[in-house]
Every structure is written in C-alpha cells, then in structure tokens.
Design an enzyme around this catalytic site. Sequence first.
Site, PDB file in Angstrom:
ATOM      1  CE1 TYR A 100      -4.147  -1.920   1.095  1.00  0.00           C
ATOM      2  CE2 TYR A 100      -2.427  -3.373   1.923  1.00  0.00           C
ATOM      3  CZ  TYR A 100      -3.739  -3.151   1.571  1.00  0.00           C
ATOM      4  OH  TYR A 100      -4.643  -4.185   1.670  1.00  0.00           O
ATOM      5  CG  HIS A 114      -8.349   0.699  -2.976  1.00  0.00           C
ATOM      6  ND1 HIS A 114      -9.110  -0.281  -2.385  1.00  0.00           N
ATOM      7  CD2 HIS A 114      -9.200   1.709  -3.267  1.00  0.00           C
ATOM      8  CE1 HIS A 114     -10.368   0.113  -2.340  1.00  0.00           C
ATOM      9  NE2 HIS A 114     -10.454   1.328  -2.852  1.00  0.00           N
ATOM     10  CE  LYS A 163      -5.532  -5.261  -5.024  1.00  0.00           C
ATOM     11  NZ  LYS A 163      -6.061  -3.937  -4.684  1.00  0.00           N
TER      12      LYS A 163
END
Length: 313
Positions: free
Chosen positions: A245, A253, A284
């Site tokens: 993070y 997020h 991601k």
Amino acid sequence: MTTEPTLPIPISYIAGNYYLFSIDAVTYLRREHHICGVLIGTLPQIPQQNVFLGLPLELMPEEARLLVEKGVACIVDEVKVQNQGMKALMEEDRKKYLRELESQGLQAMRLQASRKEQQREKTLKKLEEKKAKAAKSKKSSEDPEQAPAVADAPKDDPLVDLFADSQPSSHSQTTSRRTSTTVAPENAMGITPATARPPLPAEPSSEQLLPMPQVPSSYPLFAHLHAEGYFLSPGLRFGCQYLAYPGDPLRFHSHFLVVSAEWDEELDLMDIIAGGRLGTGVKKGFMIGGAEKKDNTADEESVRTFSIEWAGM
C-alpha cells in the site's frame, strides 16, 4: 487518548506466533513505523464475527524481525513472563491491582447508570410533549366546556406502557439524579485488562528475551519495500505473499501484488502471465523482486523489483 509506549515494545511470542496486546503499542507502530499486522480478537458473545476484529494484533515474522532490528521492539517468551511474574508478585501489589480494577469497574457502572438516566429523562420529556400536543389539539377542536382538563396520551403509544408506572415527581427526579452515580462495590462491572502490564513489570528480564524471529527468504524484499515507505500486509486472499500500500490501508487501496523470488531462480512464463493478468484484473500491479547477489561483494545484498502489468486491454 493513547499514550506513547515505552521502548523497546515487548512482542509476545506464544505458540510460534507474535502478538501485541497493548492498544498504545498497536497505534504507535502503525503511525510511526507502518506496521499494521492483523487483528484476530473476537468477542465471546460473537465468536463467528469476521469483519470487525479486535486485540490482540498478530504480526508476521517479517514485521517482528524488522522491529527488532530497528531496536523498536523485543521478543519475549510470554509464558515464562507470566509464570515468573505472577510468582514474584507481592501480595500487597496484587491487592492494589485488584482495587484499581474495582475502581475502574465502579466508574464504568456509574457512566452506564448516568447514560440510562439521561435516556429515561429524554424519553419522559418526549412523552410529556406528546401529551401536551394531544391536549392542545383536542381543546382547539372541541367545545371548551366539554374539553377535559388533561388529555390522555394515545392508548397504543408504547411509551405509555413503558413509563406509565415510572413517572417520577420533581422530588423523586432530584433523588434519582443524586443516587444514580452511587454504585455499590458488589455491582461494579468486571474489568478484563487487555494486557498484564501492570501488574507485571513493563521491562522483561534478559532471560525472558528471545532471539530474532526466523523469517522466510522473502524478508529482504519485505524490508526493501518497507524502507521505501510502503505499508505491507499478508497477500493470501490475492494469491501473493504481500500486498503493498502507498499509505495507510485505511485510506488507500493496495498498488502491488508482491511475490518474492531468488535471484537465480527460474521463473515459469505462465506464472508471470497469470500474475500480470491477476494484478490487472484487480486493478493492481504484479511485482516480482528479490535480493541481488553480487560477486565482488558477497556479503552485501541489494534488492531489485520488477512490476508487470497486462497491456492492451
């Protein structure tokens, strides 16, 4: 309001795991050292809860090792601390500690009684206002000679059933306010402390300390990302080792799914493709990293990372 803990913070080693029981230590490490851990405590009344967990905080071996290396924490054998500490506790200290717990229980009971009294007075006030409103509406709609002196509240009002026999006079209200904060010692709430310090000493003895935790081969990558300012948490739910993070997980997020690899390890291309697609599917990046071993300086290791993202989608 939390207070700054005394350093080094004792990390309890119990049955092969590392725990923190002090809320002051948990908030301090999260705020100052980016250590989040995982809350695993549940309430006895709700043993199957899986969303809002509480103390203790379980640390990964990597987190515990990092804190020890920084001199922020130390590892203590909690079983030995409890056994030796309770045996060495003087009787007077034990009685003093029990008196403090009783005092905290009485204070908690007074606060609860005060809240109940305030809620009761608030409800009675609403009931009186409702009666006055009903009486006013009757007087305005009926002939003044036939209007009753005091109007009754609606029969189906649940407040009437609840407070019909408990409306106090002004004298009883004053007495209630005066006695609501008086609680007998036998009615004190039971207080269960989250930590055993006090009454046990805050600093463990040298024989109660344990060596540094054993960590997996991914520790250099973990330490490298932590040094870069990332907050790291276990990545099991996303099929990786860590989630990285850019800030506190309560505000951000995660940006990367992190997987460690040895510098000379052969990687299957399908694993890289699957990781890249998985990372892109959950918005991601997929990161692979490891310690680079240099021939000229065998003792020195540096970490290199590679981010893989699925393009053209």
